[in-house]
Motif scaffolding. Structure first.
Motif, PDB file in Angstrom:
ATOM      1  N   ASP A   1       1.990   7.499 -31.067  1.00 17.91           N
ATOM      2  CA  ASP A   1       2.739   8.080 -29.955  1.00 17.91           C
ATOM      3  C   ASP A   1       1.811   8.803 -28.995  1.00 17.91           C
ATOM      4  O   ASP A   1       1.957   8.698 -27.784  1.00 17.91           O
ATOM      5  CB  ASP A   1       3.862   8.995 -30.428  1.00 17.91           C
TER       6      ASP A   1
ATOM      7  N   THR B   1       5.406   7.996 -22.808  1.00 21.75           N
ATOM      8  CA  THR B   1       5.850   9.342 -23.191  1.00 21.75           C
ATOM      9  C   THR B   1       4.645  10.275 -23.100  1.00 21.75           C
ATOM     10  O   THR B   1       3.508   9.856 -23.360  1.00 21.75           O
ATOM     11  CB  THR B   1       6.412   9.366 -24.619  1.00 21.75           C
TER      12      THR B   1
ATOM     13  N   GLN C   1       3.986   4.326 -27.893  1.00 22.15           N
ATOM     14  CA  GLN C   1       5.155   4.324 -28.788  1.00 22.15           C
ATOM     15  C   GLN C   1       5.200   3.069 -29.666  1.00 22.15           C
ATOM     16  O   GLN C   1       6.168   2.316 -29.669  1.00 22.15           O
ATOM     17  CB  GLN C   1       6.440   4.456 -27.978  1.00 22.15           C
TER      18      GLN C   1
ATOM     19  N   ARG D   1      16.959  11.254 -30.825  1.00 21.93           N
ATOM     20  CA  ARG D   1      15.753  11.007 -31.610  1.00 21.93           C
ATOM     21  C   ARG D   1      14.628  11.971 -31.269  1.00 21.93           C
ATOM     22  O   ARG D   1      13.800  12.296 -32.107  1.00 21.93           O
ATOM     23  CB  ARG D   1      15.261   9.578 -31.391  1.00 21.93           C
ATOM     24  N   TYR D   2      14.544  12.397 -30.022  1.00 19.36           N
ATOM     25  CA  TYR D   2      13.444  13.253 -29.589  1.00 19.36           C
ATOM     26  C   TYR D   2      13.952  14.398 -28.718  1.00 19.36           C
ATOM     27  O   TYR D   2      15.060  14.342 -28.169  1.00 19.36           O
ATOM     28  CB  TYR D   2      12.425  12.462 -28.761  1.00 19.36           C
TER      29      TYR D   2
ATOM     30  N   LYS E   1      12.412  16.174 -25.340  1.00 27.96           N
ATOM     31  CA  LYS E   1      11.377  16.003 -24.318  1.00 27.96           C
ATOM     32  C   LYS E   1      11.245  17.282 -23.512  1.00 27.96           C
ATOM     33  O   LYS E   1      12.249  17.842 -23.056  1.00 27.96           O
ATOM     34  CB  LYS E   1      11.734  14.833 -23.398  1.00 27.96           C
TER      35      LYS E   1
ATOM     36  N   ILE F   1       6.709  15.593 -26.231  1.00 31.84           N
ATOM     37  CA  ILE F   1       7.911  15.054 -26.856  1.00 31.84           C
ATOM     38  C   ILE F   1       7.837  15.385 -28.338  1.00 31.84           C
ATOM     39  O   ILE F   1       6.761  15.322 -28.944  1.00 31.84           O
ATOM     40  CB  ILE F   1       8.021  13.532 -26.595  1.00 31.84           C
ATOM     41  N   ARG F   2       8.954  15.797 -28.914  1.00 30.27           N
ATOM     42  CA  ARG F   2       8.953  16.236 -30.313  1.00 30.27           C
ATOM     43  C   ARG F   2      10.114  15.592 -31.066  1.00 30.27           C
ATOM     44  O   ARG F   2      11.191  15.393 -30.500  1.00 30.27           O
ATOM     45  CB  ARG F   2       9.102  17.765 -30.401  1.00 30.27           C
ATOM     46  N   PRO F   3       9.918  15.275 -32.351  1.00 33.04           N
ATOM     47  CA  PRO F   3      11.022  14.741 -33.164  1.00 33.04           C
ATOM     48  C   PRO F   3      12.079  15.807 -33.409  1.00 33.04           C
ATOM     49  O   PRO F   3      11.806  17.014 -33.325  1.00 33.04           O
ATOM     50  CB  PRO F   3      10.337  14.321 -34.464  1.00 33.04           C
ATOM     51  N   THR F   4      13.282  15.374 -33.753  1.00 30.03           N
ATOM     52  CA  THR F   4      14.411  16.309 -33.835  1.00 30.03           C
ATOM     53  C   THR F   4      14.356  17.217 -35.056  1.00 30.03           C
ATOM     54  O   THR F   4      15.071  18.213 -35.091  1.00 30.03           O
ATOM     55  CB  THR F   4      15.740  15.540 -33.850  1.00 30.03           C
TER      56      THR F   4
END
Length: 704
Positions: A4, A41, A164, A206-207, A209, A224-227
């Motif tokens: 990513d 991203t 990605q 999912r993310y 931003k 951008i970060r995962p949830t």
């Protein structure tokens, strides 16, 4: 997620470029270049510039390096990536083919151009390939990377940008994101801005931003970060300016929700206390977010089919969170909820003589044996029980909830049978583990300056099955060696163990005590003292072969200022080994002339890696405050932009290859959070020493 973002600028260290003949791939030291101006991203993408010649060939491996995310794919999944064609003359047939690597095995290679519907040279395009198309793929094996290789020869120089690269399920929630995202709070810590949010239970998110602006008009996507992450640290370029932030939820197709409200912040220079607070906040946050919701315990790996939780590392996690409660980073309600879940889980968990295996499946409550050796781990259990005793001491109100927790912790503590886990012939020496069925015995004693000392302290403090106080000193004075060529695990069956005390022979050979068991290998009990002069410093126990963090571990709880045992002042001993480590690391240092940067934990020959673990030097603050602070400032100021994150310092940095780990090590994060607090306030030391059973044990072990 295979790729990513590159954590450092310039090149991507987790790529390997090969080419031959008239073909060519742009690279620096066999690594792909990174684009930080064109990406899908934020904040970068991979640049793949290549010539595919008739009389040549090329391939590029992009490694999967997130070892704490053990996801195995299925044939129902797809391989997805985003590409941007940056060269005008590149046609679909000029694009490379792609295959999947699993260890030494590779799948069939598939042309990328066959899976692009609306090919163009002016926008990002999606490539989605069903995994069932990759002949030779074994879904029972982990993915180790993807390989791009020359497909058709062409006369032009081609350039692609890749972003990605990931494996996705064929079907996922596509519910539209209609609600505004919610940004809860932004807080400035010098050049790091801490952003916090709460993600709703919407399956299509999912993310998260993150957008930043200097004028509250033009916003730039910066991360951008995962949830599963509930906060992020953004590194800003200049202090004493206002910055404006907003966030959006992002779905699996990278469509965004309406923006959150804008929050502003004006970062200022950090003073020393604020910097230490920031480091502790980030390290505590690592344990706040990385846990299993079922058991409450620390989760070292993320897997699809099970929730692996660690007994040993949960101890450090809970002491770190206790530090967070005391400093206002963590609410007490959250802390109590986590402790209740852990204690409830352990109360029902499988054990032997009160001791637990090193790992459980948090969902099922069943033991896991990652090394395929079914055993109960004495040292891991000690780490967790020790932390729970400190928490029991910390919970000092008469609230019903705290009363019950204290009682439940006491029950776990008092059922430990310490005498049942000593060597059969030596009641002063603890085993590190006992077999799952208790039919075998493993000769693997706990000795040395390491976490084993914490087990001895608990064993001596026990009110039900205590060991003699000499056991603590004995663990420092002696070590055990196996005969040359005999490295297998020593075991005996139940019948042998039942009468082993009568049949063991102790024989002295050149100051070694030979411990022999009928029908089994033997081990030698030898003196551990071995005066050694290294870098101008006398070391009482000879050269060490482990990380300094292993030597520091006992003093997360045991106050080194009180630790005078036999002929040794353990604080003085630790200071000597720390000085030797710094002198050694400075002498062999690669990539820096700054003597304040030290803490090598992995170094090989001239073509190997030289990695520094930031936690080693910074954690030594409880021994040498000024030297440790110089290291902290050097590493934070020089490398903080990519080495320090919302989870604290990354596991390592390689100064020669300009690379950093994309992982974190629980032992690093807990040592930093706890030892920094001990150096600042003595919080955990004081709580530990106030435990009645521990106070009694220390009075019998330590000299005044």
């Amino acid at each position: 997620m295979v790729f990513d973002n590159s954590l450092v600028k310039g090149t991507y260290a987790r790529s390997i470029v090969n080419y031959s003949g008239d073909s060519w791939v742009e690279n620096i030291q066999k690594n792909l270049l990174v684009s930080d101006t064109l990406f899908f991203t934020p904040g970068n993408a991979l640049s793949l510039k290549y010539i595919s010649a008739e009389m040549g060939d090329w391939d590029v491996l992009i490694k999967y390096s997130r070892q704490k995310f053990h996801y195995r794919v299925s044939f129902d999944d797809i391989l997805s990536l985003k590409i941007f064609v940056g060269s005008a003359g590149t046609k679909p047939e000029n694009l490379p083919s792609i295959s999947i690597q699993q260890g030494m095995n590779q799948s069939v290679s598939i042309p990328l151009g066959d899976y692009i519907e609306d090919y163009n040279n002016s926008s990002w395009m999606s490539v989605k390939i069903p995994l069932k198309e990759f002949a030779g793929l074994n879904i029972d094996h982990n993915i180790s990377g993807i390989i791009l290789r020359q497909h058709h020869a062409s006369e032009v120089t081609n350039q692609l940008f890749l972003d990605q690269i990931e494996f996705l399920p064929t079907k996922y929630s596509e519910a539209p994101l209609t609600s505004n995202a919610v940004l809860s709070k932004v807080t400035a810590y010098g050049k790091h801005v801490d952003l916090q949010w709460q993600v709703p239970l919407t399956p299509s998110i999912r993310y998260v931003k993150i957008y930043r602006s200097l004028d509250n008009k033009e916003f730039k996507a910066v991360a951008i970060r995962p949830t599963y992450m509930l906060r992020s640290l953004d590194y800003i370029p200049v202090l004493d300016k206002k910055y404006y932030y907003k966030i959006a939820w992002v779905d699996y197709n990278y469509r965004e929700s309406p923006f959150s409200e804008v929050l502003e912040v004006e970062p200022k220079q950090l003073n020393e206390d604020q910097l230490l607070d920031l480091i502790q906040l980030a390290n505590v946050n690592y344990f706040v977010e990385n846990y299993d919701i079922n058991s409450g315990m620390y989760m070292p790996y993320r897997m699809k089919d099970k929730a692996v939780v660690s007994v040993r590392e949960t101890g450090g996690a809970m002491l770190s969170m206790l530090v967070g409660v005391e400093k206002g980073f963590v609410s007490k309600a959250l802390f109590l909820s986590r402790v209740k879940r852990i204690v409830g889980f352990l109360g029902k968990a499988q054990n032997n003589k009160g001791f637990f295996p090193a790992y459980f499946d948090g969902r099922k409550g069943l033991p896991l044996y990652l090394d395929d050796i079914p055993r109960y781990d004495v040292q891991a259990t000690s780490s967790l029980i020790e932390a729970l005793l400190v928490i029991r001491q910390y919970l000092n109100t008469d609230a019903a909830e705290e009363n019950k927790l204290r009682a439940d912790i006491t029950q776990l503590w008092e059922r430990l049978d310490w005498r049942g886990v000593t060597l059969p012939n030596d009641p002063l020496v603890l085993r590190s583990a006992i077999d799952m069925l208790d039919e075998y015995f493993t000769f693997d004693p706990l000795v040395g300056i390491n976490g084993g000392l914490n087990a001895y302290m608990l064993a001596i403090a026990s009110t039900k099955s205590s060991l003699a106080p000499e056991a603590f000193t004995n663990a420092l004075k002696y070590k055990f060696e196996r005969p040359r060529g005999r490295n297998s695990i020593r075991r005996m069956n139940t019948e042998q163990e039942s009468n082993v005390a009568d049949s063991v022979n102790l024989m002295m050979h050149d100051e070694k005590v030979l411990v022999s068991v009928p029908g089994q290998d033997s081990i030698y009990k030898v003196a551990s003292t071995h005066d050694t002069l290294m870098y101008g410093i006398k070391l009482p126990f000879g050269n060490y072969t482990t990380s300094l963090l292993d030597m520091y571990r006992p003093f997360n709880t045991i106050n080194p200022n009180l630790s005078k045992v036999g002929d040794y002042d353990l604080k003085s001993v630790l200071q000597k080994y720390t000085q030797v480590a710094k002198r050694r690391d400075n002498e062999i240092g690669v990539g820096t002339s700054n003597s304040d940067i030290w803490g090598f934990y992995q170094y090989r020959d001239s073509i190997g890696t030289f990695r520094i673990n930031p936690a080693i030097a910074i954690s030594s603050m409880f021994l040498d405050e000024s030297r440790s602070k110089r290291s902290l400032y050097a590493m934070y100021n020089q490398f903080g932009e990519y080495l320090f994150t919302e989870y604290g310092f990354r596991a390592w940095m390689d100064l020669r290859t300009d690379d950093v780990s994309d992982e974190y090590i629980a032992n690093n994060q807990s040592n930093l959070a706890i030892l920094l607090e001990n150096a600042r306030t003595g919080l955990i030391w004081n709580l530990y020493q106030a435990i009645p059973e521990i106070r009694s044990a220390e009075q019998r072990i330590f000299k005044k």
